[in-house]
Each structure stands twice: as structure tokens, then as C-alpha cells.
Design a protein around this motif. Structure first.
Motif, PDB file in Angstrom:
ATOM      1  N   HIS A 227     -34.043 -12.784   2.731  1.00 18.03           N
ATOM      2  CA  HIS A 227     -33.538 -13.669   1.677  1.00 18.03           C
ATOM      3  C   HIS A 227     -33.187 -12.905   0.404  1.00 18.03           C
ATOM      4  O   HIS A 227     -32.490 -13.424  -0.450  1.00 18.03           O
ATOM      5  CB  HIS A 227     -34.573 -14.758   1.348  1.00 18.03           C
ATOM      6  N   ASP A 228     -33.710 -11.705   0.259  1.00 24.01           N
ATOM      7  CA  ASP A 228     -33.464 -10.937  -0.964  1.00 24.01           C
ATOM      8  C   ASP A 228     -32.155 -10.165  -0.879  1.00 24.01           C
ATOM      9  O   ASP A 228     -31.702  -9.803   0.205  1.00 24.01           O
ATOM     10  CB  ASP A 228     -34.594  -9.911  -1.175  1.00 24.01           C
ATOM     11  N   SER A 229     -31.573  -9.879  -2.037  1.00 22.90           N
ATOM     12  CA  SER A 229     -30.523  -8.866  -2.105  1.00 22.90           C
ATOM     13  C   SER A 229     -31.221  -7.537  -2.328  1.00 22.90           C
ATOM     14  O   SER A 229     -31.839  -7.311  -3.375  1.00 22.90           O
ATOM     15  CB  SER A 229     -29.583  -9.144  -3.278  1.00 22.90           C
ATOM     16  N   ALA A 230     -31.130  -6.656  -1.344  1.00 26.85           N
ATOM     17  CA  ALA A 230     -31.801  -5.353  -1.465  1.00 26.85           C
ATOM     18  C   ALA A 230     -31.299  -4.618  -2.709  1.00 26.85           C
ATOM     19  O   ALA A 230     -32.087  -4.020  -3.444  1.00 26.85           O
ATOM     20  CB  ALA A 230     -31.541  -4.520  -0.213  1.00 26.85           C
ATOM     21  N   ILE A 231     -30.006  -4.700  -2.960  1.00 23.47           N
ATOM     22  CA  ILE A 231     -29.420  -3.972  -4.106  1.00 23.47           C
ATOM     23  C   ILE A 231     -29.945  -4.513  -5.422  1.00 23.47           C
ATOM     24  O   ILE A 231     -30.337  -3.766  -6.314  1.00 23.47           O
ATOM     25  CB  ILE A 231     -27.886  -4.048  -4.038  1.00 23.47           C
ATOM     26  N   ARG A 232     -29.973  -5.828  -5.557  1.00 28.23           N
ATOM     27  CA  ARG A 232     -30.464  -6.401  -6.820  1.00 28.23           C
ATOM     28  C   ARG A 232     -31.954  -6.114  -7.010  1.00 28.23           C
ATOM     29  O   ARG A 232     -32.406  -5.807  -8.108  1.00 28.23           O
ATOM     30  CB  ARG A 232     -30.225  -7.916  -6.846  1.00 28.23           C
ATOM     31  N   LEU A 233     -32.707  -6.232  -5.905  1.00 26.43           N
ATOM     32  CA  LEU A 233     -34.149  -6.033  -6.003  1.00 26.43           C
ATOM     33  C   LEU A 233     -34.492  -4.574  -6.305  1.00 26.43           C
ATOM     34  O   LEU A 233     -35.586  -4.272  -6.789  1.00 26.43           O
ATOM     35  CB  LEU A 233     -34.806  -6.474  -4.683  1.00 26.43           C
ATOM     36  N   ALA A 234     -33.550  -3.672  -6.027  1.00 26.03           N
ATOM     37  CA  ALA A 234     -33.800  -2.246  -6.266  1.00 26.03           C
ATOM     38  C   ALA A 234     -33.683  -1.871  -7.741  1.00 26.03           C
ATOM     39  O   ALA A 234     -34.084  -0.778  -8.135  1.00 26.03           O
ATOM     40  CB  ALA A 234     -32.818  -1.409  -5.449  1.00 26.03           C
ATOM     41  N   THR A 235     -33.137  -2.790  -8.552  1.00 25.21           N
ATOM     42  CA  THR A 235     -32.950  -2.488  -9.976  1.00 25.21           C
ATOM     43  C   THR A 235     -34.277  -2.105 -10.628  1.00 25.21           C
ATOM     44  O   THR A 235     -35.226  -2.886 -10.603  1.00 25.21           O
ATOM     45  CB  THR A 235     -32.340  -3.706 -10.706  1.00 25.21           C
TER      46      THR A 235
ATOM     47  N   ARG B  61     -15.671  -5.082 -13.970  1.00 26.70           N
ATOM     48  CA  ARG B  61     -14.415  -5.670 -14.429  1.00 26.70           C
ATOM     49  C   ARG B  61     -13.249  -5.241 -13.549  1.00 26.70           C
ATOM     50  O   ARG B  61     -13.232  -4.156 -12.996  1.00 26.70           O
ATOM     51  CB  ARG B  61     -14.133  -5.232 -15.861  1.00 26.70           C
ATOM     52  N   ARG B  62     -12.266  -6.112 -13.436  1.00 31.95           N
ATOM     53  CA  ARG B  62     -11.020  -5.783 -12.752  1.00 31.95           C
ATOM     54  C   ARG B  62      -9.884  -5.883 -13.762  1.00 31.95           C
ATOM     55  O   ARG B  62     -10.003  -6.586 -14.775  1.00 31.95           O
ATOM     56  CB  ARG B  62     -10.774  -6.738 -11.580  1.00 31.95           C
ATOM     57  N   LEU B  63      -8.796  -5.184 -13.493  1.00 32.61           N
ATOM     58  CA  LEU B  63      -7.626  -5.220 -14.382  1.00 32.61           C
ATOM     59  C   LEU B  63      -6.475  -5.835 -13.599  1.00 32.61           C
ATOM     60  O   LEU B  63      -5.899  -5.190 -12.720  1.00 32.61           O
ATOM     61  CB  LEU B  63      -7.281  -3.797 -14.853  1.00 32.61           C
TER      62      LEU B  63
ATOM     63  N   ALA C 248     -24.101  -0.287 -26.896  1.00 35.83           N
ATOM     64  CA  ALA C 248     -24.162  -1.473 -27.753  1.00 35.83           C
ATOM     65  C   ALA C 248     -23.646  -2.741 -27.061  1.00 35.83           C
ATOM     66  O   ALA C 248     -22.820  -3.482 -27.598  1.00 35.83           O
ATOM     67  CB  ALA C 248     -23.408  -1.212 -29.055  1.00 35.83           C
ATOM     68  N   GLY C 249     -24.157  -3.015 -25.858  1.00 37.05           N
ATOM     69  CA  GLY C 249     -23.907  -4.297 -25.204  1.00 37.05           C
ATOM     70  C   GLY C 249     -22.710  -4.366 -24.282  1.00 37.05           C
ATOM     71  O   GLY C 249     -21.856  -3.486 -24.265  1.00 37.05           O
ATOM     72  N   ASP C 250     -22.678  -5.454 -23.483  1.00 41.64           N
ATOM     73  CA  ASP C 250     -21.681  -5.638 -22.429  1.00 41.64           C
ATOM     74  C   ASP C 250     -21.690  -4.472 -21.446  1.00 41.64           C
ATOM     75  O   ASP C 250     -20.649  -3.863 -21.159  1.00 41.64           O
ATOM     76  CB  ASP C 250     -20.280  -5.881 -23.006  1.00 41.64           C
ATOM     77  N   LEU C 251     -22.846  -4.207 -20.901  1.00 45.08           N
ATOM     78  CA  LEU C 251     -22.931  -3.194 -19.840  1.00 45.08           C
ATOM     79  C   LEU C 251     -22.221  -3.732 -18.602  1.00 45.08           C
ATOM     80  O   LEU C 251     -21.504  -3.018 -17.930  1.00 45.08           O
ATOM     81  CB  LEU C 251     -24.391  -2.863 -19.542  1.00 45.08           C
TER      82      LEU C 251
ATOM     83  N   GLU D   4     -21.964  -4.594  -5.975  1.00 44.61           N
ATOM     84  CA  GLU D   4     -21.360  -3.271  -6.196  1.00 44.61           C
ATOM     85  C   GLU D   4     -21.541  -2.872  -7.649  1.00 44.61           C
ATOM     86  O   GLU D   4     -21.826  -1.714  -7.960  1.00 44.61           O
ATOM     87  CB  GLU D   4     -19.859  -3.278  -5.856  1.00 44.61           C
ATOM     88  N   ALA D   5     -21.351  -3.821  -8.551  1.00 42.24           N
ATOM     89  CA  ALA D   5     -21.508  -3.538  -9.975  1.00 42.24           C
ATOM     90  C   ALA D   5     -22.960  -3.190 -10.289  1.00 42.24           C
ATOM     91  O   ALA D   5     -23.237  -2.245 -11.042  1.00 42.24           O
ATOM     92  CB  ALA D   5     -21.043  -4.738 -10.804  1.00 42.24           C
ATOM     93  N   VAL D   6     -23.891  -3.933  -9.694  1.00 40.92           N
ATOM     94  CA  VAL D   6     -25.317  -3.661  -9.924  1.00 40.92           C
ATOM     95  C   VAL D   6     -25.660  -2.252  -9.446  1.00 40.92           C
ATOM     96  O   VAL D   6     -26.312  -1.475 -10.156  1.00 40.92           O
ATOM     97  CB  VAL D   6     -26.194  -4.710  -9.206  1.00 40.92           C
ATOM     98  N   ALA D   7     -25.185  -1.915  -8.244  1.00 41.44           N
ATOM     99  CA  ALA D   7     -25.489  -0.588  -7.693  1.00 41.44           C
ATOM    100  C   ALA D   7     -24.897   0.500  -8.588  1.00 41.44           C
ATOM    101  O   ALA D   7     -25.533   1.530  -8.840  1.00 41.44           O
ATOM    102  CB  ALA D   7     -24.942  -0.480  -6.270  1.00 41.44           C
ATOM    103  N   LEU D   8     -23.683   0.260  -9.100  1.00 39.56           N
ATOM    104  CA  LEU D   8     -23.001   1.272  -9.917  1.00 39.56           C
ATOM    105  C   LEU D   8     -23.711   1.481 -11.251  1.00 39.56           C
ATOM    106  O   LEU D   8     -23.977   2.625 -11.652  1.00 39.56           O
ATOM    107  CB  LEU D   8     -21.539   0.849 -10.145  1.00 39.56           C
TER     108      LEU D   8
END
Lengths: 374, 374
Positions: free
Chosen positions: A85-93, B13-15, B46-49, B58-62
């Protein structure tokens, strides 16, 4: 050492629309109390910390708070894996930072081969994974099914075994022969997605997550802790709690958790359910599955029962619905629709249609039949 | 001390549909290179990471990988706040563990009043917040607008000022007088949501995020770093990079970042854009906003330009569309539809309708008019 074994917290889960936050906090408080008063040396959480791969902000805030309390306030080591049920990627944060305080959050199959070395025990943390992750990790396309993939993992783990220590596996999968309830996600059907208990034979203890009932499996060296909270009516009769495993004696002890509100099945007639003499004897706030013995139609049954019982999660009939013997053998399609309506009204409302009602019904039927342009 | 100031990474973000992952990695590599070769003592973000409160996996992993590299591999302190695009709650995950390696992630207004104490500087990290958060924190319902709320924050910060040190504020909001482009979210309209520069006068440096152009504000003690990557055509002419602020001299230096692919406006005729003599002289892979000087209709214009230019983000006309003078003053509704079609076809295809085409058009018109049952 004494390790507390829990799993399947499913933070963010709802029960038939009811918010379970308070129930989950109540269970957590007991887990924390057990951990601190029983002087455990660490807490195993065998997957499904969240209910969804994309948990809501409330769920994120709640789990963060729980983990911080155990690890940073109570200084308890945590040995956790991600579940299906978990997102492995999110939980790895944040995971690389967590180990500084002995909080291990393993979300990648590769981490399963870096056992946590406790003084007398090696802890292998195997997150939930799909067979393709094992194919990639082992560079072996033949690992098509979960049983094959887990066997490959176990073979590799055994090469890392320190013979001077005990060996505990933390994992999140279905072990062949386990009994499922309907609140676990049945991702796969059939034996290929189940891991034979024999594959796990060389571990001194396998701390399992995935199935919500602690009695789902009966193996000498493997145990589902079960979820700390009941998540469906099918779990009504389960006892919830945690296990404490002693790495010295390998004895395991079940410590129960009391629910904030229990999940319960009640059976009886509608009349009985509506009778103060009955309902004042039951815990009317519990999450209730009501099974009616009645066979007649009951108008507004849900609303009338909701007025008495605050958390009804299902209503069903054990004896089905009675059909009028007189009409049972008639060809309903041949009967006059107004007669049918009158019969139905009488059976539900215990009264005849008034003349005005008959006129409305006749007009509505005409419109429905296209006889009136409106 | 020397602190690198960056902001508005907007990971995820996408362009105009194009994935910016590689562009963001390319910019990050340069930020890391600047930080390590310039021997900075820490990095302000200073914010908006993230670009969204619910970033994709993908964004979380990056972002996780980037932060780990800076803080755990390069051992650079990080001083970060959440911006209006971030979920403060999600970004707070793990934060209590991060401080052990001098990674400060401030997401709650209360944390703004626990300055990070550097040897010669106090760093106040004020995350993006809505005025109601200040009302709640200060128990003061009169803090209705952002300018009032920030003024209250600054007043409280000043009570914490160590006169022996410099004072830096890290914040994410619109400072009155700044110039916006169209790629920043305009959450509020009007001056009440802008913070007057005078409110910030007592800080030695205000490291700002929110606006994507480094030149959006001209204040002696306050600076937007701008985003490291161009996120819209309106940012085409901006120079991207980071600032390094010296806490001793309070001098700040801009260090440019080279884009992987630039965002660029090009103007010319369609014929010119399609001419190898022209397009072989331009960076055809850039993210291009093409402005056509043509006024006639051009069939398939997007597809034909896409075949030459791989990342077109917009096509517009600088001179508008020419209307045929002969038809301009006629009442179009009175003309025969087939005549109109023939005119249109001629103007687009530079050819007359064939007899077969006229027959098809006539048949289609009849069907459209309900004259033929098909």
C-alpha cells in the motif's frame, strides 16, 4: 533482545466512510505504552504504514508524529519496510538521515542484503516488491513469480548469515496457507504469488505484514502481527495487538490492543434492534454490521437504524426477502402495473393507496408509456 | 561566511508539455559545482523546491537525490523553507532528523523564531504562510493581510536579534515593487499581499524566493535569486544563476548557470523559419517561442515547424491575420456556402476546388442541412 512486532497500520484508512484517525491514534498510544513499559529494544513495522501510495496531508502529519514520538522522544529503534500500500519512493524520503537514530526504513530490495546487525541478531528488512524488481536486481529474467523471487532473496541472505547470531526476516507478502479476509488487497490470485513457508525455514523468526489477522498463518517460525485496528467487518472476530519476540528464547508473546470502538456483527429482528431493552445493552457506538432476520420490506430501514446506532457499516438480511406466495407464481409481466403498485404499497406501507395516489400513479404511468405529451 | 542563495527549483515542473528533468539536473549539477568550488559554507533554498504540493514519484526521487548529494555527500549545510508551491506538511517529513547534518527545512511559521545561529550570523527561516497562520500563531485576528503578518513576524524576530551578529532573513513572498513574469503563481492581487521593502529594512540581507527573475527587485539588502531554470517564455531574456552572499562584507555576487536548452523567442516569416539557410544558424533544439510576421493562413503550420524545431513552446503572429479586402465588407451569412468554401480553399491551398471536391462539398452541405437522410 526483545523486539516489538507490528504491521499494517494503514494510516489514512477509512472504514465505510468513517474516519479512523482517532482509532489509529488510540491503538498507537497503546503500542507506544507497550513498547516503553515492556522495555523492548526496538520496533518492527512490517509494511503498509500508509493506506495509500499517495497519502493525504493529514495521514502524512499523523504518521510523521507517531514515528517521531517512538524514535526521537522514546529513543526506540525502528525497523520498518514499505508494504504494497505504500509508495516506496515517498516513504524513502529522509531515510538516509534516519539511521543516525536507529530508524531503518527499507524500501528497496537492495537494502534487504544489508542486515541490521544487533548484538545477537541479524535483521533482514525485505520491503514489498514486484518480481520484476528482483529480475532487475539479480539480473535473472527467470524470476517471474513471487515465490521464485523471494527464494532468490533468501538464498542471498543466507550467504550473509552470521552463524553466531539469530536471523530475523521482516517481510510483507502472502505466505502459502494463510487465511485472507476481505480487507487486504488481493493483488494476485493463485499460488504463484504466495511464498511457501518452507522457503522461510532457515530464519529464526519471520515478522510478517500484509494479512490483517494475527492467526492467518500457523508456523513455528513465522507470524503475522496483524493490523492494530480492525479495518473491515470480516475482521470483527479477530483479536488485535502486537507480538513481542525474544531473540534469546525465540518465544513470542501476543499483547492485545483494545479498540477505541470495536467492529461487531449483530443479528436480530428489526423490531429487536429498535427496542431500547435491546439496544441499551449493546455498545451502540461500535462499528456495526447488522444482520436482520426479517424477511419483509422495512421502509427507511437505514435511517431508522442510524438514529439508534451511530456507526453502522453494513445492513444485510440473513433470511432473504419474503415474496408474497399469492404473487410468486403469477406472471408479473401480465399483471396490471397499477395493481402491482398497489400490492407493493400495501406490503411496504401497510395501507391502501388513496384515490388521489391512484390518480397520480395512473397519470405517471400514462406519461411513462408516452400516452401523454408533457 | 559565504552562503549560496538559490530558490524556486520547482522540481517536477513541465514546460508546455516538455519534461524538464534533464534541464533541472543540469542546473543542479552547476549549483553543486559552484557550491563546492567556491567553498560556500551553506546553501539557502528560499522555497518552491517542488512545483506541486503533491509531487509525482519521479520528482520526489529527484529532489531527495539532490538534497542527499549536497548535504550527505558534499557535507554542505542547507537552509531551506517551503514555498507556496510546496506542501509544508509533506516537505516536513524527516525534518527533525535533518538538523543532525545541518540541513534545516522550515515549514512552520513557529520555526521562524528559532534562528539558526552561525558564528557571525543569525539566519531566520520564514516559510511561505497564509495570514491565518500568523493570526493563529500570534493570537491576533487583526493580521488579515500578508504585509501585516510579515510585519508582526519581523517585529518578533528583532527581539531575538543578537547585536553582535549579522541578520539574514530567508523568505518566500512578493515584495512591493517587484516585477512579475507569467510563470509565478499569482495567488493574490493587489498591494495587500505584497510586503513593503521597508518592513525588511533591519535585515542585513533578505534571501528571497517566489519571483523567478533575479532582477525583479532592486533593494540594497534584498534579492530574489531567481529560479535556476527558465520556466516560461516570459523568462526568455532573464539570466539564470545563483547568488553568493558574504556575511562579512555583505557583498553579493551573481554566478550564472548555463541552460541545457535555452528558452528563446524568434521572429520571422514562415518562409524564413523553413529555410535551411536560416534554421542552420539557430539552436533548433531550444525551447522556442516563434513569432510569425506572416498575415496569411498557413496550412499545417505547427506540424511543419515541429519538423524543423524540436521544442516549440508557442507560435504566434505579430501582425495578425490578413482578411481578404474583397470579402471584408460583404455580409458573409448571405453568401453561398460553396462559394465561401471555394474562396477559403483557394486562399489556403493556392488552388481551385476540383469538380470532385465540389461534389463532395455539396453532398456534405446537403447532409448537414438535413436534406439527405444518411
Amino acid at each position: 533482545m526483545r523486539l516489538l512486532h507490528t504491521a499494517d497500520w494503514h494510516i489514512g484508512r477509512r472504514l465505510h466512510g468513517f474516519d479512523l484517525t482517532a482509532a489509529q491514534e488510540h491503538a498507537f498510544d497503546q503500542i507506544e505504552h507497550i513498547a516503553t513499559t515492556q522495555n523492548v529494544d526496538g520496533i518492527i513495522i512490517a509494511g503498509d504504514l500508509y493506506d495509500r501510495s499517495l497519502p493525504g496531508e493529514e495521514a502524512v502529519a499523523l504518521l510523521n508524529q507517531m514515528i517521531q514520538k517512538l524514535n526521537l522522544t522514546d529513543h526506540l529503534p525502528i525497523y520498518a519496510i514499505s508494504g504494497n500500500h505504500d509508495s516506496a519512493i515517498r516513504l524513502a524520503t529522509g531515510a538516509p538521515w534516519f539511521q543516525a537514530t536507529n530508524y531503518y526504513m527499507c524500501t528497496d530490495i537492495a537494502q534487504a542484503f544489508e542486515p541490521v546487525e544487533l548484538p545477537d541478531t541479524q535483521l533482514f528488512l525485505l520491503p514489498y516488491f514486484e518480481p520484476f524488481a528482483a529480475q532487475k536486481y539479480f539480473k535473472d529474467d527467470s524470476l517471474v513469480h513471487l515465490d521464485q523471487a523471494v527464494a532468490a532473496c533468501v538464498t542471498k541472505m543466507k550467504t550473509l548469515f552470521d552463524p553466531a547470531k539469530k536471523h530475523i526476516l521482516v517481510a510483507h507478502f502472502f505466505v502459502a496457507g494463510s487465511a485472507m479476509t476481505d480487507s487486504e488487497t488481493q493483488l494476485k490470485v493463485g499460488g504463484l504469488a504466495a511464498v511457501p513457508a518452507a522457503t522461510l525455514a532457515d530464519f529464526d523468526y519471520v515478522a510478517l505484514g500484509h494479512l490483517h489477522g494475527k492467526d492467518a498463518l500457523h508456523e513455528k517460525n513465522a507470524q503475522y502481527s496483524g493490523s492494530p485496528v480492525k479495518f473491515s467487518l470480516s475482521e470483527a472476530s479477530q483479536k488485535k495487538g502486537v507480538y513481542i519476540i525474544d531473540t534469546d528464547t525465540l518465544k513470542r508473546e501476543f499483547i492485545p490492543i483494545t479498540p477505541l470502538l470495536d467492529v461487531q456483527r449483530l443479528q436480530g429482528s428489526f423490531e429487536q434492534f429498535m427496542d431500547p431493552a435491546f439496544y441499551n445493552t449493546v455498545a451502540r457506538d461500535n462499528y456495526l454490521g447488522l444482520t436482520l432476520t426479517d424477511t419483509k420490506a422495512i421502509p427507511n430501514v437505514k435511517a431508522r437504524l442510524d438514529a439508534i446506532y451511530s456507526h453502522i457499516i453494513s445492513i444485510d438480511r440473513v433470511n432473504g426477502y419474503e415474496t408474497d406466495v399469492a404473487t410468486q407464481h403469477l406472471d408479473l409481466a401480465k399483471r396490471d402495473p397499477l395493481d402491482l403498485l398497489a400490492d407493493f404499497y400495501e406490503s411496504v406501507a401497510k395501507d391502501d393507496l388513496s384515490d388521489q395516489q391512484k390518480q397520480w400513479a395512473a397519470a405517471a404511468l400514462k406519461t411513462a408509456n408516452g400516452e401523454v405529451q408533457s
